[in-house]
Design an enzyme around this catalytic site. Structure first.
Site, PDB file in Angstrom:
ATOM      1  N   LYS A  13      -1.638 -12.703 -28.841  1.00  0.00           N
ATOM      2  CA  LYS A  13      -2.981 -12.375 -29.358  1.00  0.00           C
ATOM      3  C   LYS A  13      -3.180 -12.921 -30.780  1.00  0.00           C
ATOM      4  CE  LYS A  13      -2.313  -7.949 -28.888  1.00  0.00           C
ATOM      5  NZ  LYS A  13      -0.916  -8.004 -28.398  1.00  0.00           N
ATOM      6  N   ARG A  88      -6.718  -0.127 -28.606  1.00  0.00           N
ATOM      7  CA  ARG A  88      -5.472   0.033 -27.858  1.00  0.00           C
ATOM      8  C   ARG A  88      -5.476   1.314 -27.028  1.00  0.00           C
ATOM      9  NH1 ARG A  88      -2.083  -3.341 -31.517  1.00  0.00           N
ATOM     10  NH2 ARG A  88       0.017  -3.507 -30.701  1.00  0.00           N
ATOM     11  N   ARG A 127      10.394 -14.048 -32.680  1.00  0.00           N
ATOM     12  CA  ARG A 127       9.205 -14.181 -33.542  1.00  0.00           C
ATOM     13  C   ARG A 127       9.586 -14.124 -35.025  1.00  0.00           C
ATOM     14  NH1 ARG A 127       4.103 -10.419 -32.498  1.00  0.00           N
ATOM     15  NH2 ARG A 127       5.568  -8.714 -32.730  1.00  0.00           N
ATOM     16  N   ARG A 160       9.820  -9.153 -38.270  1.00  0.00           N
ATOM     17  CA  ARG A 160       9.188  -7.847 -38.443  1.00  0.00           C
ATOM     18  C   ARG A 160      10.188  -6.732 -38.189  1.00  0.00           C
ATOM     19  NH1 ARG A 160       3.589  -8.102 -35.156  1.00  0.00           N
ATOM     20  NH2 ARG A 160       4.262  -5.992 -34.664  1.00  0.00           N
ATOM     21  N   ARG A 171       7.454  -0.329 -27.548  1.00  0.00           N
ATOM     22  CA  ARG A 171       6.067  -0.804 -27.698  1.00  0.00           C
ATOM     23  C   ARG A 171       5.493  -1.262 -26.364  1.00  0.00           C
ATOM     24  NH1 ARG A 171       7.518  -4.741 -31.926  1.00  0.00           N
ATOM     25  NH2 ARG A 171       5.547  -5.764 -31.568  1.00  0.00           N
TER      26      ARG A 171
HETATM   27  P1  ADP Z   1       0.930 -10.673 -30.240  1.00  0.00           P
HETATM   28  O1  ADP Z   1      -0.016 -10.813 -31.410  1.00  0.00           O
HETATM   29  O2  ADP Z   1       0.198 -10.557 -28.926  1.00  0.00           O
HETATM   30  O3  ADP Z   1       1.964  -9.600 -30.412  1.00  0.00           O
HETATM   31  P2  ADP Z   1       2.037 -13.203 -31.213  1.00  0.00           P
HETATM   32  O4  ADP Z   1       0.858 -14.104 -31.372  1.00  0.00           O
HETATM   33  O5  ADP Z   1       2.623 -12.613 -32.448  1.00  0.00           O
HETATM   34  O6  ADP Z   1       1.731 -12.044 -30.126  1.00  0.00           O
HETATM   35  O7  ADP Z   1       3.156 -14.033 -30.423  1.00  0.00           O
HETATM   36  C1  ADP Z   1       4.449 -13.472 -30.143  1.00  0.00           C
HETATM   37  C2  ADP Z   1       5.510 -14.574 -30.244  1.00  0.00           C
HETATM   38  O8  ADP Z   1       5.341 -15.495 -29.173  1.00  0.00           O
HETATM   39  C3  ADP Z   1       5.463 -15.403 -31.536  1.00  0.00           C
HETATM   40  O9  ADP Z   1       6.780 -15.737 -31.891  1.00  0.00           O
HETATM   41  C4  ADP Z   1       4.664 -16.658 -31.118  1.00  0.00           C
HETATM   42  O10 ADP Z   1       5.029 -17.794 -31.897  1.00  0.00           O
HETATM   43  C5  ADP Z   1       5.084 -16.824 -29.660  1.00  0.00           C
HETATM   44  N1  ADP Z   1       4.023 -17.356 -28.807  1.00  0.00           N
HETATM   45  C6  ADP Z   1       2.694 -17.066 -28.857  1.00  0.00           C
HETATM   46  N2  ADP Z   1       2.033 -17.706 -27.878  1.00  0.00           N
HETATM   47  C7  ADP Z   1       2.969 -18.397 -27.166  1.00  0.00           C
HETATM   48  C8  ADP Z   1       2.929 -19.250 -26.001  1.00  0.00           C
HETATM   49  N3  ADP Z   1       1.763 -19.496 -25.376  1.00  0.00           N
HETATM   50  N4  ADP Z   1       4.077 -19.783 -25.572  1.00  0.00           N
HETATM   51  C9  ADP Z   1       5.251 -19.512 -26.195  1.00  0.00           C
HETATM   52  N5  ADP Z   1       5.366 -18.739 -27.282  1.00  0.00           N
HETATM   53  C10 ADP Z   1       4.250 -18.173 -27.764  1.00  0.00           C
HETATM   54  P1  AMP Z   2       0.787  -5.418 -33.715  1.00  0.00           P
HETATM   55  O1  AMP Z   2       0.842  -6.204 -34.992  1.00  0.00           O
HETATM   56  O2  AMP Z   2      -0.521  -5.546 -32.995  1.00  0.00           O
HETATM   57  O3  AMP Z   2       1.980  -5.706 -32.819  1.00  0.00           O
HETATM   58  O4  AMP Z   2       0.889  -3.885 -34.141  1.00  0.00           O
HETATM   59  C1  AMP Z   2       2.041  -3.370 -34.775  1.00  0.00           C
HETATM   60  C2  AMP Z   2       2.055  -1.857 -34.693  1.00  0.00           C
HETATM   61  O5  AMP Z   2       0.933  -1.316 -35.413  1.00  0.00           O
HETATM   62  C3  AMP Z   2       1.917  -1.259 -33.276  1.00  0.00           C
HETATM   63  O6  AMP Z   2       3.168  -1.178 -32.582  1.00  0.00           O
HETATM   64  C4  AMP Z   2       1.344   0.136 -33.590  1.00  0.00           C
HETATM   65  O7  AMP Z   2       2.355   1.016 -34.055  1.00  0.00           O
HETATM   66  C5  AMP Z   2       0.403  -0.164 -34.763  1.00  0.00           C
HETATM   67  N1  AMP Z   2      -0.961  -0.496 -34.284  1.00  0.00           N
HETATM   68  C6  AMP Z   2      -1.578  -1.706 -34.331  1.00  0.00           C
HETATM   69  N2  AMP Z   2      -2.805  -1.637 -33.807  1.00  0.00           N
HETATM   70  C7  AMP Z   2      -2.984  -0.347 -33.416  1.00  0.00           C
HETATM   71  C8  AMP Z   2      -4.044   0.351 -32.780  1.00  0.00           C
HETATM   72  N3  AMP Z   2      -5.179  -0.264 -32.426  1.00  0.00           N
HETATM   73  N4  AMP Z   2      -3.871   1.672 -32.527  1.00  0.00           N
HETATM   74  C9  AMP Z   2      -2.755   2.314 -32.879  1.00  0.00           C
HETATM   75  N5  AMP Z   2      -1.700   1.705 -33.464  1.00  0.00           N
HETATM   76  C10 AMP Z   2      -1.807   0.382 -33.724  1.00  0.00           C
END
Ligand code: ADP
Ligand code: AMP
Length: 217
Positions: A13, A88, A127, A160, A171
């Site tokens: 995302k 969420r 990541r 992270r 999660r």
């Molecule tokens: P989210 O915001 O949904 O948690 P991220 O954008 O942080 O996901 O992506 C999670 C991990 O996967 C990161 O390390 C990113 O570089 C990698 N990633 C994102 N999209 C892809 C893809 N289409 N193919 C492979 N790796 C990806």
């Molecule tokens: P993310 O960066 O989207 O992976 O979010 C990291 C963490 O933040 C999640 O695991 C939750 O603990 C908290 N968080 C992010 N967005 C929300 C949301 N919309 N509602 C509740 N907790 C959230």
């Protein structure tokens, strides 16, 4: 246009939101990024959120909704936003409808980025995030040019704290329990589009743009 990106942790995302933001000239509003900024700044909101984030639980709805309401009220959100990680829960989705409704707006499209669980875990464990600008990399799938250094701003890449295996699994469980019901919720409203997230970053972006283009016309 107001766009919601829906998907499990690691679905891509954040990665896709940044590319869409550039294409649409809209800001991204990421609840996870806003919480991490508050935690880094050590604000009361950050301290409250940390208790939940460290365990992989959701931050309570009222805290999250207040934070998003404040962000959406700023002038840069006047023409629409790309929401990443919010809503969420069904209660957050209803709160979003109220917030946008008061501005004469509505969610135009919900793009559900679908990725199998085993792929999510591979993505989360590799990541790396820039400690300065928040850009996201993956050590195998999307590596930086110079190890440990952000391509965009030269900042230091870090993992992270909530990307430990135990918290990652929690999660994903929490996503399945609390967030996955939004798929049916938005499908019933007729605004859900599914995108195959188990492809390269560019292919996913291509499919997302097609879905958004279709929703606009
Ligand atoms: P989210 O915001 O949904 O948690 P991220 O954008 O942080 O996901 O992506 C999670 C991990 O996967 C990161 O390390 C990113 O570089 C990698 N990633 C994102 N999209 C892809 C893809 N289409 N193919 C492979 N790796 C990806
Ligand atoms: P993310 O960066 O989207 O992976 O979010 C990291 C963490 O933040 C999640 O695991 C939750 O603990 C908290 N968080 C992010 N967005 C929300 C949301 N919309 N509602 C509740 N907790 C959230």
């Amino acid at each position: 246009m107001d766009i919601v990106l829906l998907g499990a942790p690691g679905a891509g995302k954040g990665t896709q939101a940044e590319l869409l933001a550039e294409w649409l000239s809209l800001p991204t509003v990421s609840s996870g990024v806003l919480f991490r900024e508050a935690m880094d700044a050590g604000t009361p909101l950050g301290r409250r959120a940390k208790e939940f984030i460290d365990r992989g639980e959701l931050v309570p709805d009222e805290v999250t909704v207040d934070m998003i309401a404040e962000r959406l009220s700023r002038p840069d959100c006047a023409n629409g936003v790309i929401l990443d990680g919010f809503p969420r829960t069904v209660a957050q989705a209803r709160a979003l409808e109220d917030l946008l409704g008061r501005m004469g707006r509505q969610v135009d499209v919900v793009a559900y980025i679908e990725v199998p669980t085993e792929v999510l875990l591979q993505r989360l464990s590799g990541r790396w995030t820039c400690s300065q600008c928040g850009a996201v990399y993956h050590e195998t799938f999307n590596p930086e040019a110079v190890e440990g250094v952000c391509d965009s701003c030269g900042g230091k890449l870090v993992q992270r704290e909530d990307d430990t295996p135990e918290v990652q699994r929690r999660r994903i469980e929490v996503y399945n329990e609390r967030t996955a019901p939004l798929i049916a919720y938005y499908r019933e409203q007729g605004i859900l589009s599914e995108v195959d997230g188990d492809q390269g970053v560019e292919a996913v972006q291509h499919d997302l743009r097609a879905v958004i283009h279709a929703a606009r016309s």
